[in-house]
Design a protein around this motif. Structure first.
Motif, PDB file in Angstrom:
ATOM      1  N   ARG A   4      -8.649 -40.064  -4.474  1.00  0.00           N
ATOM      2  CA  ARG A   4      -8.047 -40.805  -5.516  1.00  0.00           C
ATOM      3  C   ARG A   4      -9.310 -41.354  -6.532  1.00  0.00           C
ATOM      4  NH1 ARG A   4      -2.964 -44.131  -4.845  1.00  0.00           N
ATOM      5  NH2 ARG A   4      -2.229 -42.169  -4.898  1.00  0.00           N
ATOM      6  N   VAL A   5      -9.458 -40.866  -7.576  1.00  0.00           N
ATOM      7  CA  VAL A   5     -10.528 -41.419  -8.438  1.00  0.00           C
ATOM      8  C   VAL A   5      -9.915 -42.185  -9.150  1.00  0.00           C
ATOM      9  CG1 VAL A   5     -12.271 -40.392 -10.281  1.00  0.00           C
ATOM     10  CG2 VAL A   5     -11.365 -39.012  -8.240  1.00  0.00           C
ATOM     11  N   MET A   6     -10.680 -43.333  -9.471  1.00  0.00           N
ATOM     12  CA  MET A   6     -10.168 -44.632 -10.201  1.00  0.00           C
ATOM     13  C   MET A   6     -11.433 -44.949 -11.181  1.00  0.00           C
ATOM     14  SD  MET A   6      -8.002 -46.850  -7.660  1.00  0.00           S
ATOM     15  CE  MET A   6      -7.458 -47.932  -8.818  1.00  0.00           C
ATOM     16  N   PHE A   7     -11.253 -45.493 -12.425  1.00  0.00           N
ATOM     17  CA  PHE A   7     -12.214 -45.804 -13.246  1.00  0.00           C
ATOM     18  C   PHE A   7     -12.377 -47.399 -13.401  1.00  0.00           C
ATOM     19  CE2 PHE A   7     -11.109 -41.415 -14.180  1.00  0.00           C
ATOM     20  CZ  PHE A   7     -12.226 -40.618 -13.903  1.00  0.00           C
ATOM     21  N   PHE A   8     -13.432 -48.006 -13.499  1.00  0.00           N
ATOM     22  CA  PHE A   8     -13.522 -49.487 -13.519  1.00  0.00           C
ATOM     23  C   PHE A   8     -14.447 -49.772 -14.643  1.00  0.00           C
ATOM     24  CE2 PHE A   8     -11.878 -48.525  -9.476  1.00  0.00           C
ATOM     25  CZ  PHE A   8     -10.981 -49.564  -9.189  1.00  0.00           C
ATOM     26  N   LYS A   9     -14.261 -50.928 -15.370  1.00  0.00           N
ATOM     27  CA  LYS A   9     -15.323 -51.259 -16.186  1.00  0.00           C
ATOM     28  C   LYS A   9     -15.575 -53.033 -15.983  1.00  0.00           C
ATOM     29  CE  LYS A   9     -12.070 -51.857 -19.788  1.00  0.00           C
ATOM     30  NZ  LYS A   9     -11.375 -51.623 -21.382  1.00  0.00           N
ATOM     31  N   ASN A  10     -16.517 -53.415 -16.156  1.00  0.00           N
ATOM     32  CA  ASN A  10     -17.080 -54.634 -15.975  1.00  0.00           C
ATOM     33  C   ASN A  10     -16.657 -54.927 -14.670  1.00  0.00           C
ATOM     34  OD1 ASN A  10     -17.526 -55.025 -18.568  1.00  0.00           O
ATOM     35  ND2 ASN A  10     -15.394 -55.675 -18.895  1.00  0.00           N
ATOM     36  N   GLY A  11     -17.301 -54.248 -13.517  1.00  0.00           N
ATOM     37  CA  GLY A  11     -17.132 -54.448 -12.229  1.00  0.00           C
ATOM     38  C   GLY A  11     -16.084 -54.000 -11.356  1.00  0.00           C
ATOM     39  N   ASP A  12     -14.877 -54.747 -11.248  1.00  0.00           N
ATOM     40  CA  ASP A  12     -13.911 -54.536 -10.690  1.00  0.00           C
ATOM     41  C   ASP A  12     -12.555 -54.426 -11.407  1.00  0.00           C
ATOM     42  OD1 ASP A  12     -13.770 -57.325 -11.121  1.00  0.00           O
ATOM     43  OD2 ASP A  12     -13.184 -57.658  -8.997  1.00  0.00           O
ATOM     44  N   GLU A  13     -12.829 -54.228 -12.871  1.00  0.00           N
ATOM     45  CA  GLU A  13     -11.658 -54.458 -13.602  1.00  0.00           C
ATOM     46  C   GLU A  13     -11.134 -52.917 -13.802  1.00  0.00           C
ATOM     47  OE1 GLU A  13     -10.886 -55.077 -18.460  1.00  0.00           O
ATOM     48  OE2 GLU A  13     -12.266 -56.480 -17.372  1.00  0.00           O
ATOM     49  N   PRO A  14      -9.977 -52.598 -13.491  1.00  0.00           N
ATOM     50  CA  PRO A  14      -9.841 -51.147 -13.484  1.00  0.00           C
ATOM     51  C   PRO A  14      -9.255 -50.656 -15.061  1.00  0.00           C
ATOM     52  CG  PRO A  14      -7.817 -52.479 -12.323  1.00  0.00           C
ATOM     53  CD  PRO A  14      -9.175 -53.363 -12.698  1.00  0.00           C
ATOM     54  N   MET A  15      -9.752 -49.494 -15.463  1.00  0.00           N
ATOM     55  CA  MET A  15      -9.492 -49.116 -16.947  1.00  0.00           C
ATOM     56  C   MET A  15      -8.021 -48.451 -16.884  1.00  0.00           C
ATOM     57  SD  MET A  15     -12.128 -47.023 -18.812  1.00  0.00           S
ATOM     58  CE  MET A  15     -11.844 -46.706 -20.722  1.00  0.00           C
TER      59      MET A  15
END
Length: 90
Positions: A4-15
């Motif tokens: 499962r590929v997930m993208f995050f911005k600002n550390g642990d904030e999911p996009m």
């Protein structure tokens, strides 16, 4: 095996896609699991090239633009997870 590929911005904030972005993809009749669910499940047996690209590229296009990749982490979850932390939008 699935990853499962997930993208995050600002550390642990999911996009996640905004409502407007989701509506725009629906109007164009494009189904995109990243836009709809915030992640994509990839079968490593059927699509090893995509995983390889995610592991070795410096840039990635997500639903709202192109980003530099800041960090990658594999997580021992069920299914296994690849968390990709995004840096600056180009």
């Amino acid at each position: 095996m699935f990853v499962r590929v997930m993208f995050f911005k600002n550390g642990d904030e999911p996009m996640l896609a905004s409502k407007e972005q989701k509506d725009a993809f629906r109007k164009m009749d494009i189904t995109n699991p990243i836009v709809e669910d915030g992640y994509i499940d990839i079968d490593t047996q059927k699509d090893p090239t995509y995983i390889n690209l995610l592991l070795h590229s410096d840039l990635i296009e997500v639903f709202d633009g192109v980003y530099k990749i800041k960090n990658r982490q594999f997580r021992a979850m069920n299914p296994y997870a690849l968390w990709i932390e995004l840096d600056k939008k180009i």
